[in-house]
Design a protein around this motif. Sequence first.
Motif, PDB file in Angstrom:
ATOM      1  N   TRP A   1       0.606  -1.255   0.171  1.00  0.00           N
ATOM      2  CA  TRP A   1       0.427  -0.275   0.301  1.00  0.00           C
ATOM      3  C   TRP A   1       0.597   1.273  -0.147  1.00  0.00           C
ATOM      4  O   TRP A   1       0.559   2.346  -0.823  1.00  0.00           O
ATOM      5  N   TYR A   2       1.965   1.256   0.956  1.00  0.00           N
ATOM      6  CA  TYR A   2       2.795   2.442   0.234  1.00  0.00           C
ATOM      7  C   TYR A   2       4.084   2.699  -0.006  1.00  0.00           C
ATOM      8  O   TYR A   2       3.604   4.133  -0.970  1.00  0.00           O
ATOM      9  N   PHE A   3       4.182   1.479  -0.802  1.00  0.00           N
ATOM     10  CA  PHE A   3       4.752   1.909  -2.768  1.00  0.00           C
ATOM     11  C   PHE A   3       4.122   2.594  -3.094  1.00  0.00           C
ATOM     12  O   PHE A   3       4.270   2.802  -4.265  1.00  0.00           O
ATOM     13  N   GLU A   4       2.527   1.730  -3.458  1.00  0.00           N
ATOM     14  CA  GLU A   4       1.816   2.021  -4.221  1.00  0.00           C
ATOM     15  C   GLU A   4       1.291   3.787  -4.403  1.00  0.00           C
ATOM     16  O   GLU A   4       1.006   4.561  -5.050  1.00  0.00           O
ATOM     17  N   LYS A   5       0.958   4.116  -2.912  1.00  0.00           N
ATOM     18  CA  LYS A   5       0.570   5.485  -3.087  1.00  0.00           C
ATOM     19  C   LYS A   5       1.818   6.431  -3.087  1.00  0.00           C
ATOM     20  O   LYS A   5       1.601   7.585  -3.263  1.00  0.00           O
ATOM     21  N   ASN A   6       3.469   5.853  -3.186  1.00  0.00           N
ATOM     22  CA  ASN A   6       4.484   6.986  -3.317  1.00  0.00           C
ATOM     23  C   ASN A   6       5.256   5.926  -4.841  1.00  0.00           C
ATOM     24  O   ASN A   6       6.521   6.275  -5.429  1.00  0.00           O
ATOM     25  N   GLU A   7       4.188   5.694  -5.983  1.00  0.00           N
ATOM     26  CA  GLU A   7       4.553   4.852  -7.109  1.00  0.00           C
ATOM     27  C   GLU A   7       5.278   6.204  -7.949  1.00  0.00           C
ATOM     28  O   GLU A   7       6.512   5.950  -8.290  1.00  0.00           O
ATOM     29  N   ALA A   8       4.783   7.001  -7.413  1.00  0.00           N
ATOM     30  CA  ALA A   8       4.276   7.838  -9.136  1.00  0.00           C
ATOM     31  C   ALA A   8       6.842   8.186  -8.929  1.00  0.00           C
ATOM     32  O   ALA A   8       7.517   9.198  -9.639  1.00  0.00           O
ATOM     33  N   MET A   9       7.275   8.879  -7.577  1.00  0.00           N
ATOM     34  CA  MET A   9       8.398   9.166  -7.419  1.00  0.00           C
ATOM     35  C   MET A   9       9.255   8.664  -5.692  1.00  0.00           C
ATOM     36  O   MET A   9       8.823   8.546  -5.598  1.00  0.00           O
ATOM     37  N   LEU A  10       9.508   6.958  -6.542  1.00  0.00           N
ATOM     38  CA  LEU A  10      10.079   6.602  -4.982  1.00  0.00           C
ATOM     39  C   LEU A  10      11.716   6.805  -4.261  1.00  0.00           C
ATOM     40  O   LEU A  10      12.422   7.104  -6.116  1.00  0.00           O
ATOM     41  N   THR A  11      11.781   6.998  -3.231  1.00  0.00           N
ATOM     42  CA  THR A  11      13.472   7.639  -3.671  1.00  0.00           C
ATOM     43  C   THR A  11      13.747   6.584  -2.219  1.00  0.00           C
ATOM     44  O   THR A  11      13.355   6.029  -2.065  1.00  0.00           O
ATOM     45  N   LEU A  12      15.184   7.363  -1.813  1.00  0.00           N
ATOM     46  CA  LEU A  12      15.658   6.568  -1.071  1.00  0.00           C
ATOM     47  C   LEU A  12      14.870   6.578   0.220  1.00  0.00           C
ATOM     48  O   LEU A  12      14.566   5.235   1.420  1.00  0.00           O
ATOM     49  N   LYS A  13      14.992   7.659   0.767  1.00  0.00           N
ATOM     50  CA  LYS A  13      13.903   8.046   1.793  1.00  0.00           C
ATOM     51  C   LYS A  13      12.239   6.760   2.021  1.00  0.00           C
ATOM     52  O   LYS A  13      11.873   6.422   2.516  1.00  0.00           O
ATOM     53  N   ASN A  14      12.273   6.461   0.986  1.00  0.00           N
ATOM     54  CA  ASN A  14      10.688   5.517   0.584  1.00  0.00           C
ATOM     55  C   ASN A  14      11.408   4.305   1.671  1.00  0.00           C
ATOM     56  O   ASN A  14      10.457   3.975   1.746  1.00  0.00           O
ATOM     57  N   TYR A  15      11.995   3.436   0.481  1.00  0.00           N
ATOM     58  CA  TYR A  15      11.936   2.174   1.283  1.00  0.00           C
ATOM     59  C   TYR A  15      13.309   2.788   2.357  1.00  0.00           C
ATOM     60  O   TYR A  15      13.004   0.933   3.361  1.00  0.00           O
ATOM     61  N   PHE A  16      13.870   3.648   2.755  1.00  0.00           N
ATOM     62  CA  PHE A  16      13.748   3.745   4.133  1.00  0.00           C
ATOM     63  C   PHE A  16      12.422   3.651   5.271  1.00  0.00           C
ATOM     64  O   PHE A  16      12.957   2.153   6.386  1.00  0.00           O
ATOM     65  N   ILE A  17      11.229   4.301   4.829  1.00  0.00           N
ATOM     66  CA  ILE A  17      10.275   4.404   6.013  1.00  0.00           C
ATOM     67  C   ILE A  17       9.513   2.973   5.912  1.00  0.00           C
ATOM     68  O   ILE A  17       9.010   1.995   6.790  1.00  0.00           O
ATOM     69  N   ALA A  18       9.641   2.059   3.774  1.00  0.00           N
ATOM     70  CA  ALA A  18       9.011   0.886   4.471  1.00  0.00           C
ATOM     71  C   ALA A  18      10.037  -0.453   5.309  1.00  0.00           C
ATOM     72  O   ALA A  18       8.992  -1.087   5.476  1.00  0.00           O
ATOM     73  N   THR A  19      11.374  -0.160   5.139  1.00  0.00           N
ATOM     74  CA  THR A  19      11.975  -0.892   5.847  1.00  0.00           C
ATOM     75  C   THR A  19      11.632  -0.132   7.539  1.00  0.00           C
ATOM     76  O   THR A  19      11.679  -1.555   8.580  1.00  0.00           O
ATOM     77  N   LEU A  20      11.557   0.749   7.935  1.00  0.00           N
ATOM     78  CA  LEU A  20      10.927   0.731   9.396  1.00  0.00           C
ATOM     79  C   LEU A  20       9.365   0.107   9.556  1.00  0.00           C
ATOM     80  O   LEU A  20       9.385  -0.255  10.975  1.00  0.00           O
ATOM     81  N   LEU A  21       8.528  -0.072   8.448  1.00  0.00           N
ATOM     82  CA  LEU A  21       7.309  -0.498   8.784  1.00  0.00           C
ATOM     83  C   LEU A  21       7.565  -1.899   9.154  1.00  0.00           C
ATOM     84  O   LEU A  21       6.324  -2.381   9.961  1.00  0.00           O
ATOM     85  N   LEU A  22       8.873  -2.548   8.314  1.00  0.00           N
ATOM     86  CA  LEU A  22       9.269  -4.060   8.521  1.00  0.00           C
ATOM     87  C   LEU A  22       9.832  -4.473   9.556  1.00  0.00           C
ATOM     88  O   LEU A  22       9.095  -5.089  10.413  1.00  0.00           O
ATOM     89  N   LEU A  23      10.431  -3.531   9.884  1.00  0.00           N
ATOM     90  CA  LEU A  23      10.959  -3.702  11.225  1.00  0.00           C
ATOM     91  C   LEU A  23      10.779  -4.255  12.558  1.00  0.00           C
ATOM     92  O   LEU A  23      10.622  -4.358  13.649  1.00  0.00           O
ATOM     93  N   LEU A  24       9.545  -2.560  12.452  1.00  0.00           N
ATOM     94  CA  LEU A  24       8.794  -2.898  13.558  1.00  0.00           C
ATOM     95  C   LEU A  24       8.508  -4.244  14.331  1.00  0.00           C
ATOM     96  O   LEU A  24       8.776  -3.864  15.702  1.00  0.00           O
ATOM     97  N   PRO A  25       7.134  -4.684  13.305  1.00  0.00           N
ATOM     98  CA  PRO A  25       6.608  -5.845  14.140  1.00  0.00           C
ATOM     99  C   PRO A  25       7.554  -7.172  14.124  1.00  0.00           C
ATOM    100  O   PRO A  25       7.640  -8.182  14.766  1.00  0.00           O
ATOM    101  N   VAL A  26       8.928  -7.559  12.915  1.00  0.00           N
ATOM    102  CA  VAL A  26       9.784  -8.347  13.065  1.00  0.00           C
ATOM    103  C   VAL A  26      10.508  -8.109  14.277  1.00  0.00           C
ATOM    104  O   VAL A  26      10.928  -9.413  14.869  1.00  0.00           O
TER     105      VAL A  26
END
Length: 367
Positions: free
Chosen positions: A126-151
């Motif tokens: 969902w997050y990548f879909e919302k930011n598909e138009a311009m994905l930057t390193l910041k977006n990948y970092f935020i997505a990684t945080l979304l993953l690391l918190l529950p892990v």
Amino acid sequence: MKMNKRHIWQRFIACLDPVLLAAIGLLLLTSLVVLYSASGGNWNRVLLQVINILVACSAMWLAANMPLHYLMRVAVPAYLMGMALLVAVAFFGEITNGARRWLNIGVTTIQPSELMRIAVPLMMAWYFEKNEAMLTLKNYFIATLLLLLPVLLIARQPDLGTSIMIAASGFYVLFLAGISWRVMLTFLAVAMASLPFVWSTLHDYQRHRILMLLDPAQDALGRGYHTIQSVIAVGSGGMVGKGYLHGTQTHLDFLPERTTDFIFAVYSEEFGLLGNLVLLCLYLFVIARGFVITAHASTYFTRLMAGSITLTFSTYAFVNMGMVSGILPVVGVPLPLISYGGTSMVILLLGFGILMSIHAHKKLIQT
């Protein structure tokens, strides 16, 4: 009247992919056959698995009939609810065998980490879909945080197997979202450098599991017992197996956890290498069908979800077979669609239901 009944039936099954459904059905049938032998002819255990399958199939049907925009809507609420439940487990969860994984909600107990197997890749897609138009390193970092918190919350319970599988499902979303190889290699270098720290944070039983992989004979009657007995069972099956209901490791009670994590050893002993090849072909067929659906997905969100579900399923099968065969540490990952269990079955078939929804609704989106 007959036409109305036929129309209702067609609508009932319209969103179910017959190719994928047939392969899943064969795996579920295999589960019941092997479970009967693994449980020593316990019909009650088989009946409970039938109930698990019926509940899971209902969840699959509901997911298959869910329009794709509904999946987008539930992504954030599902993730936030899962995180809230994980925090509640950390403070109020029930402790069983030294692990705090279950939450008592009055009428029953639940394991919130299982919800995150779907919620995490759903949220990241969902997050990548919302930011598909311009994905930057910041977006990948935020997505990684979304993953690391529950892990990290799940690893703290401790539940190493589930945390690894959720980390894998999230990594697949990052990979499919186009993260650069340079960033991936940087993550890998950081992960390798942090291994000494990670080792120091592991619980004693987790360290022993890894050490037992290198030499299980050093504690053959203790921590290495599971690995040694499962490897014996797999190897003793030979080319064609010892025959159904004639596995000695199983029926002489040498093989532990034979209805759940080590059910592949039961199957291998009784059906041998040829049986393993048939099972492997079934898994490969399901995975291949998942990749076909991924390739034909009509939106960025659905491609990420379909790819993550398919790759995670393949990881489940690989990790369990590797664990039982003695090439991977024992991490408590069930054999998908074969091992006894309700929660895992529901989550897996829920994922396949999402795959079927992606396949069934793609034409509507394209038009």
